[in-house]
Scaffold this motif. Structure first.
Motif, PDB file in Angstrom:
ATOM      1  N   VAL A 246       0.845  -1.192   0.000  1.00 59.67           N
ATOM      2  CA  VAL A 246       0.000   0.000   0.000  1.00 59.67           C
ATOM      3  C   VAL A 246       0.882   1.244   0.000  1.00 59.67           C
ATOM      4  N   LYS A 247       0.691   2.087  -0.966  1.00 62.57           N
ATOM      5  CA  LYS A 247       1.440   3.341  -0.997  1.00 62.57           C
ATOM      6  C   LYS A 247       0.982   4.242   0.137  1.00 62.57           C
ATOM      7  N   ARG A 248       1.932   4.908   0.746  1.00 64.19           N
ATOM      8  CA  ARG A 248       1.612   5.777   1.882  1.00 64.19           C
ATOM      9  C   ARG A 248       2.632   6.893   1.967  1.00 64.19           C
ATOM     10  N   GLY A 254       8.918  -1.104   9.080  1.00 59.87           N
ATOM     11  CA  GLY A 254       9.965  -2.105   8.927  1.00 59.87           C
ATOM     12  C   GLY A 254      11.224  -1.604   8.258  1.00 59.87           C
ATOM     13  N   VAL A 255      11.196  -0.390   7.699  1.00 56.19           N
ATOM     14  CA  VAL A 255      12.379   0.203   7.065  1.00 56.19           C
ATOM     15  C   VAL A 255      12.845   1.367   7.925  1.00 56.19           C
ATOM     16  N   VAL A 270       9.955  -4.119  -0.559  1.00 58.94           N
ATOM     17  CA  VAL A 270       9.584  -3.750   0.807  1.00 58.94           C
ATOM     18  C   VAL A 270       8.739  -2.486   0.849  1.00 58.94           C
ATOM     19  N   GLY A 271       8.390  -1.924  -0.324  1.00 56.52           N
ATOM     20  CA  GLY A 271       7.474  -0.791  -0.369  1.00 56.52           C
ATOM     21  C   GLY A 271       8.083   0.556  -0.081  1.00 56.52           C
ATOM     22  N   LEU A 272       9.408   0.650  -0.047  1.00 55.33           N
ATOM     23  CA  LEU A 272      10.032   1.950   0.206  1.00 55.33           C
ATOM     24  C   LEU A 272       9.895   2.860  -1.009  1.00 55.33           C
TER      25      LEU A 272
END
Length: 697
Positions: A246-248, A254-255, A270-272
């Motif tokens: 999910v973009k936020r 977690g990063v 990992v969504g970064l």
């Protein structure tokens, strides 16, 4: 087409004079679903902006389609998120092979090369660059027009492709099963944590290294393996193993600030930063007036454009587009997509993640990506460059955050000699024994250094262990090659060399590594002698606040890299009393202890990895390894390395990185559990890990 013709259509009800716009199916693009808002991770405060998951909602009666398949448990997934009614949302990217650029055929040629786009495009454009930037596993069949190319291939070649595909898929499944990731639940997929992020990156690296080893074992020249990071990422994406989809706006669960990434696809998993190539990531939201808008959520400054990033707290970022890759023709940048999102972020004042790309590595253009924390876009303007308009954005770092990019700049100044390293007691603790100096630093108190010891580079052997059978060593005249059937050292390592051409460990999970010994014919530069070349990172022994002296590196350390060996004197159990070690085992390494495995193992796996009962004391003679402290969540692990010559065996203990380690992060390993722990004194553990056992031996 707005009308559907079928057997149920009444005669005469269709206007046959109307010209319908019909296109072949292969040219239809995916229809992205409407936005679907989501809350932040459980237990955390909701951010100012929320993002879009990969699934739904879909109109009534319409089933989700790949790659937007609904979660395994749609009901439970909807309970976690709230629909904010955003329109025009931008979902996170699908697996790399979900999009394929239609091939262009030229005269007398097979598949045409796709036309290159601007230097940095949107994420979906990036994914279309399949030939040069994406990976397509062999079992992802090409479009129908390419079937004739496959038919022209030999039957044996097709069987080899299928066999290789199955081998890679089985390899990935085995690793995922070991880490219990085959059934990756939706909650961890949408909202990560430190453990989930670390596990996914570890698994990605294990698969990537194994793919490299498989390719090199087939006789592929070292360093020519085609992007195993993309292949490994593709495998994980297609199996749904990723997190923070999910973009936020704001931090990603977690990063942590200061984390480093050697591959951009690691950030994607990992969504970064979800685009595989584009420098700006953005999402749809609503502004303060409840109007639809877009805002930037992350940017990568890696030198592709003329960014001004010398200031550790200010980044002047150039917009994307305006450069034609093929002929270098310039044109005005357009206020759309990422450029528009950055401008909107000036007014919305949302937090934007900044990742700095730093030139670092053995080859020109090699980069390491550093997460530098949250910034705000304070202003935007337009500049003329070569007669064309270029957008500029000023991003200012939010105060009070942990240092990241500034640490790199300070270290570079220490190396260049333009600024002194504070607190230095000795500029080189090794007195020239190592090829790189190891500074002794104390900026905590007035202690002038550890107790005296003699620095030695390697383990001191009075007498080697006796081998069960003779070993003459390999007869390679040049460096040993992976997959060389004539190399005896290859045979000892199950047919493949344990290290890559860059010195990265490829054989994760092995109980023992065989390196070339003194009887081998290969040169000292052979890649199968990595641990014999000494330390290759600029290390520093420093005073910690609570745990005595510790060890860290000025350089970033890539996962699987050799750091150092444990040097000292080999002792026997009977010698401990006579030598005065009974009350001080601070500098004892005992290979007979049980050490938690790097990978989850079953009960049949032996607990001791060393083939001989090796015990080393570094109290009077030792190297930098004697300063590594214990941690219940270490970033370093050890492996036994054996060098054989005739009937003589020399066992060494080598330390390697579990994961990517940023500069100035303390290097630690798990001291293990003694087999006779009932007779050993427990010491209080101060590692501070969330998995801390509370004690160590």
């Amino acid at each position: 087409m707005e009308e559907r013709l079928d057997s149920s259509t009444p005669a005469g009800s269709v206007d046959k004079s109307r010209v319908l716009d019909v296109k072949p199916i292969r040219y239809l693009v995916p229809i992205f679903p409407n936005s679907y808002g989501m809350s932040m991770a459980s237990g955390q405060q909701a951010g100012q902006f929320t993002g879009v998951p990969l699934s739904g909602p879909f109109p009534s009666g319409v089933q989700p389609f790949y790659p937007f398949a609904a979660p395994h448990n749609p009901t439970s997934a909807q309970n976690h998120y709230t629909d904010f009614g955003f329109d025009g949302s931008i979902p996170a990217p699908a697996p790399l092979n979900s999009y394929r650029t239609p091939s262009t055929r030229g005269k007398g040629r097979g598949r045409g090369r796709p036309k290159r786009r601007a230097f940095e495009e949107d994420e979906y454009d990036d994914l279309h660059e399949t030939e040069s930037h994406a990976c397509v596993i062999h079992n992802n069949v090409a479009d129908a027009k390419d079937s004739d190319d496959l038919e022209r291939g030999s039957r044996s070649g097709r069987k080899a492709m299928v066999s290789g595909s199955l081998q890679v898929d089985k390899l990935a499944n085995d690793i995922l099963m070991n880490f219990r990731l085959l059934e990756f639940d939706d909650f961890r997929r949408y909202n990560g944590d430190r453990d989930t992020v670390g596990t996914i990156l570890l698994v990605l690296d294990l698969i990537r290294r194994k793919l490299t080893q498989l390719e090199e074992s087939k006789g592929v020249a070292p360093g020519t393996v085609k992007r195993p990071d993309l292949k490994a990422t593709n495998l994980l994406m297609t199996k749904g193993v990723r997190t923070n989809v999910v973009k936020r706006s704001g931090h990603v669960p977690g990063v942590e600030i200061g984390d480093i990434f050697f591959f951009r696809m690691e950030m994607c998993l990992v969504g970064l930063h979800t685009p595989s190539m584009a420098g700006i990531d953005y999402m749809s939201t609503k502004n303060s007036d409840q109007e639809d808008t877009v805002v930037a959520v992350s940017v990568v400054s890696s030198g592709g454009y003329d960014d001004d990033g010398e200031d550790s707290n200010v980044l002047v970022y150039s917009g994307q587009g305006g450069v034609q890759r093929k002929d270098g023709k310039l044109f005005d940048q357009k206020l759309e997509r990422g450029n528009l999102a950055l401008q909107k972020s000036v007014h919305c004042a949302n937090d934007v993640r900044v990742i700095r790309g730093i030139n670092y590595g053995p080859t020109v253009g090699s980069k390491i990506y550093v997460y530098d924390g949250l910034y705000n876009v304070q202003e935007s303007w337009t500049e003329k460059k070569s007669g064309c308009n270029v957008f500029k954005y000023k991003l200012v770092r939010i105060p009070g955050q942990q240092e990241a990019f500034s640490v790199w700049k300070s270290i570079q100044q220490w190396k260049d000699g333009t600024a002194p390293r504070g607190g230095v007691i000795l500029p080189d603790l090794t007195s020239g024994a190592e090829s790189l100096p190891v500074a002794l630093v104390n900026d905590v108190d007035r202690e002038r250094g550890p107790a005296h010891f003699t620095y030695i580079r390697s383990l001191k052997y009075d007498a080697p262990f006796t081998a069960s059978k003779p070993s003459s060593g390999c007869h390679c005249s040049k460096e040993c090659g992976s997959g060389d059937s004539n190399c005896t050292c290859n045979h000892k390592n199950d047919g493949s060399l344990p290290y890559s051409s860059l010195g990265i460990l490829l054989t994760e999970g092995r109980q023992l590594i065989y390196e070339c010994g003194s009887a081998c014919g290969c040169p000292s530069t052979c890649r199968n002698r990595i641990s014999q070349a000494g330390i290759k990172f600029r290390l520093e022994v420093f005073k910690t606040k609570e745990r005595g002296w510790g060890l860290r590196s000025w350089d970033p350390i890539r996962a699987g890299s050799f750091i150092c060996e444990y040097a000292g004197d080999i002792i026997k159990n009977s010698e401990t009393i006579d030598s005065g070690y009974e009350n001080d085992d601070s500098y004892i390494f005992d290979a007979t202890r049980y050490f938690p495995p790097l990978q989850p193992e079953d009960d049949s796996t032996p607990s001791s990895k060393a083939p001989f009962p090796l015990i080393i004391s570094a109290k009077y003679n030792g190297n930098v390894a004697r300063f590594m402290n214990h941690s219940c969540s270490p970033n370093v692990f050890w492996l036994p390395v054996l060098r054989e010559s005739n009937y003589e065996s020399y066992l060494h203990i080598c330390f390697l990185a579990i994961r990517h380690i940023p500069p100035m992060q303390e290097l630690t390993f798990d001291y293990g559990i003694a087999p006779d722990k009932q007779d050993r004194v427990q010491k209080k553990c101060l590692c501070g890990s969330s998995k801390c056992r509370g004690y160590f031996f």
